[in-house]
Design a protein around this motif. Structure first.
Motif, PDB file in Angstrom:
ATOM      1  N   ASN A   1       0.817  -1.216   0.000  1.00 51.87           N
ATOM      2  CA  ASN A   1       0.000   0.000   0.000  1.00 51.87           C
ATOM      3  C   ASN A   1       0.852   1.268   0.000  1.00 51.87           C
ATOM      4  N   ALA A   2       2.043   1.182   0.588  1.00 53.16           N
ATOM      5  CA  ALA A   2       2.956   2.329   0.613  1.00 53.16           C
ATOM      6  C   ALA A   2       3.840   2.382  -0.630  1.00 53.16           C
ATOM      7  N   LYS A   3       3.647   1.432  -1.551  1.00 53.32           N
ATOM      8  CA  LYS A   3       4.420   1.358  -2.803  1.00 53.32           C
ATOM      9  C   LYS A   3       5.919   1.243  -2.541  1.00 53.32           C
ATOM     10  N   LEU A   4       6.257   0.391  -1.569  1.00 50.48           N
ATOM     11  CA  LEU A   4       7.659   0.191  -1.210  1.00 50.48           C
ATOM     12  C   LEU A   4       8.222  -1.133  -1.714  1.00 50.48           C
ATOM     13  N   VAL A   5       7.374  -2.014  -2.249  1.00 54.61           N
ATOM     14  CA  VAL A   5       7.832  -3.314  -2.745  1.00 54.61           C
ATOM     15  C   VAL A   5       8.299  -3.176  -4.188  1.00 54.61           C
ATOM     16  N   ASP A   6       9.461  -3.754  -4.492  1.00 54.74           N
ATOM     17  CA  ASP A   6      10.001  -3.720  -5.848  1.00 54.74           C
ATOM     18  C   ASP A   6       9.880  -5.054  -6.576  1.00 54.74           C
ATOM     19  N   GLU A   7       9.788  -6.141  -5.808  1.00 52.59           N
ATOM     20  CA  GLU A   7       9.767  -7.463  -6.439  1.00 52.59           C
ATOM     21  C   GLU A   7       9.057  -8.460  -5.532  1.00 52.59           C
ATOM     22  N   PHE A   8       8.333  -9.390  -6.154  1.00 52.68           N
ATOM     23  CA  PHE A   8       7.697 -10.497  -5.435  1.00 52.68           C
ATOM     24  C   PHE A   8       8.312 -11.805  -5.891  1.00 52.68           C
ATOM     25  N   GLN A   9       8.665 -12.658  -4.931  1.00 49.06           N
ATOM     26  CA  GLN A   9       9.034 -14.042  -5.214  1.00 49.06           C
ATOM     27  C   GLN A   9       7.996 -14.912  -4.515  1.00 49.06           C
ATOM     28  N   LEU A  10       7.057 -15.414  -5.283  1.00 50.26           N
ATOM     29  CA  LEU A  10       5.962 -16.210  -4.737  1.00 50.26           C
ATOM     30  C   LEU A  10       6.279 -17.679  -4.947  1.00 50.26           C
ATOM     31  N   ILE A  11       6.428 -18.425  -3.848  1.00 50.84           N
ATOM     32  CA  ILE A  11       6.654 -19.870  -3.934  1.00 50.84           C
ATOM     33  C   ILE A  11       5.276 -20.521  -3.829  1.00 50.84           C
ATOM     34  N   ILE A  12       4.751 -20.949  -4.965  1.00 54.41           N
ATOM     35  CA  ILE A  12       3.371 -21.417  -5.045  1.00 54.41           C
ATOM     36  C   ILE A  12       3.353 -22.940  -4.978  1.00 54.41           C
ATOM     37  N   HIS A  13       2.652 -23.466  -3.974  1.00 52.35           N
ATOM     38  CA  HIS A  13       2.569 -24.910  -3.763  1.00 52.35           C
ATOM     39  C   HIS A  13       1.281 -25.453  -4.375  1.00 52.35           C
ATOM     40  N   PRO A  14       1.307 -26.682  -4.871  1.00 54.82           N
ATOM     41  CA  PRO A  14       0.140 -27.256  -5.559  1.00 54.82           C
ATOM     42  C   PRO A  14      -0.941 -27.700  -4.581  1.00 54.82           C
ATOM     43  N   THR A  15      -1.477 -26.732  -3.856  1.00 55.69           N
ATOM     44  CA  THR A  15      -2.482 -26.994  -2.830  1.00 55.69           C
ATOM     45  C   THR A  15      -3.520 -25.879  -2.854  1.00 55.69           C
ATOM     46  N   VAL A  16      -4.783 -26.242  -2.627  1.00 55.40           N
ATOM     47  CA  VAL A  16      -5.864 -25.270  -2.464  1.00 55.40           C
ATOM     48  C   VAL A  16      -6.491 -25.531  -1.098  1.00 55.40           C
ATOM     49  N   VAL A  17      -6.656 -24.472  -0.299  1.00 60.38           N
ATOM     50  CA  VAL A  17      -7.224 -24.628   1.044  1.00 60.38           C
ATOM     51  C   VAL A  17      -8.360 -23.624   1.239  1.00 60.38           C
ATOM     52  N   HIS A  18      -9.158 -23.866   2.266  1.00 62.12           N
ATOM     53  CA  HIS A  18     -10.328 -23.015   2.488  1.00 62.12           C
ATOM     54  C   HIS A  18     -10.166 -22.076   3.673  1.00 62.12           C
ATOM     55  N   GLU A  19      -9.016 -22.135   4.360  1.00 58.96           N
ATOM     56  CA  GLU A  19      -8.839 -21.260   5.518  1.00 58.96           C
ATOM     57  C   GLU A  19      -7.416 -20.727   5.559  1.00 58.96           C
ATOM     58  N   GLY A  20      -7.263 -19.597   6.225  1.00 60.03           N
ATOM     59  CA  GLY A  20      -5.969 -18.933   6.286  1.00 60.03           C
ATOM     60  C   GLY A  20      -6.051 -17.560   5.650  1.00 60.03           C
ATOM     61  N   ARG A  21      -5.038 -16.749   5.903  1.00 60.30           N
ATOM     62  CA  ARG A  21      -5.031 -15.386   5.385  1.00 60.30           C
ATOM     63  C   ARG A  21      -4.392 -15.338   3.999  1.00 60.30           C
ATOM     64  N   ARG A  22      -4.929 -14.459   3.162  1.00 58.79           N
ATOM     65  CA  ARG A  22      -4.427 -14.295   1.813  1.00 58.79           C
ATOM     66  C   ARG A  22      -3.528 -13.071   1.725  1.00 58.79           C
ATOM     67  N   LEU A  23      -2.488 -13.179   0.927  1.00 58.47           N
ATOM     68  CA  LEU A  23      -1.499 -12.111   0.849  1.00 58.47           C
ATOM     69  C   LEU A  23      -2.084 -10.826   0.289  1.00 58.47           C
ATOM     70  N   PHE A  24      -2.916 -10.931  -0.728  1.00 57.95           N
ATOM     71  CA  PHE A  24      -3.337  -9.734  -1.440  1.00 57.95           C
ATOM     72  C   PHE A  24      -4.711  -9.230  -1.002  1.00 57.95           C
ATOM     73  N   ASP A  25      -5.031  -9.400   0.271  1.00 56.22           N
ATOM     74  CA  ASP A  25      -6.206  -8.770   0.863  1.00 56.22           C
ATOM     75  C   ASP A  25      -5.808  -7.402   1.428  1.00 56.22           C
ATOM     76  N   ASN A  26      -6.808  -6.590   1.722  1.00 58.51           N
ATOM     77  CA  ASN A  26      -6.618  -5.310   2.418  1.00 58.51           C
ATOM     78  C   ASN A  26      -5.693  -4.345   1.668  1.00 58.51           C
ATOM     79  N   LEU A  27      -5.787  -4.365   0.339  1.00 55.99           N
ATOM     80  CA  LEU A  27      -4.922  -3.510  -0.465  1.00 55.99           C
ATOM     81  C   LEU A  27      -5.707  -2.314  -1.008  1.00 55.99           C
ATOM     82  N   VAL A  28      -4.960  -1.270  -1.314  1.00 54.53           N
ATOM     83  CA  VAL A  28      -5.532  -0.048  -1.868  1.00 54.53           C
ATOM     84  C   VAL A  28      -5.003   0.140  -3.286  1.00 54.53           C
TER      85      VAL A  28
END
Length: 199
Positions: free
Chosen positions: A145-172
């Protein structure tokens, strides 16, 4: 300006924490890391000389890495432990924390107070190598939100779940990304690297 990279484990549907009924930093959704994925992660740390974390992630990491027992061999995990333990670590916390020990290594420093964004901007403008944030989804959301991130390295695992917090919530607003790399691993996970496009 120093580059700030976010490195985080995620399910396919974007969950980046463990179950909310337990310790959310215990990320139990993914497949076990394979040697090639650890090597790729270690390589991504080559130019990093500061690790930025939130309070919960600090408490999780400090339980594991300072007490890591070297095997006597220069295997990937031992080299990763050495890199993490000897790199400067900075905790971002709204309130000052008293004990920031890191075993026999240099203690963790902290950024605290009401002007955290200003302090992180100052850190990015200071001399030094790259800065990386591990985990810490609440901190990451604030950085985005503060525009301070320059790069994302997302390690994506072959799993889908129904609970837990998501990274890209609460964004502007919107963040536009440019794909700069994809690594696939034998356990079915992949690391997707995006640069943030400035407009």
């Amino acid at each position: 300006m120093r580059k700030l990279t976010v490195s985080i484990n995620s399910t396919v549907n974007g969950v980046v924490t463990g179950p909310p009924t337990g310790d959310e930093t215990e990320w139990k959704w993914g497949s076990a890391p394979v040697a090639e994925s650890l090597e790729a992660f270690l390589a991504s740390l080559a130019d990093v000389d500061a690790i930025l974390v939130g309070r919960a992630t600090y408490e999780d990491l400090v339980r594991k890495w300072p007490n890591f027992k070297q095997s006597g061999q220069a295997d990937t995990t031992s080299r990763l432990a050495e890199k993490i333990n000897t790199t400067r670590k900075i905790i971002v916390s709204g309130e000052p924390l008293a004990d920031l020990a890191w075993g026999r290594f240099e203690p963790v420093t902290q950024l605290t107070g009401d002007d955290l964004q200003t302090q992180i901007k100052r850190l990015k403008r200071s001399a030094g190598g790259e800065i990386m944030t591990f985990g810490s989804p609440t901190l990451v959301q604030s950085l985005i939100n503060a525009k301070l991130v320059d790069e994302f390295q997302l390690i994506i695992h072959p799993t889908v779940v129904h609970e837990g917090r998501r990274l890209f919530d609460n964004l502007v607003g919107r963040t536009h990304l440019q794909l700069i790399g994809v690594n696939t691993f034998d356990n079915g996970a992949m690391r997707v690297t995006y640069a943030v496009k400035r407009r």
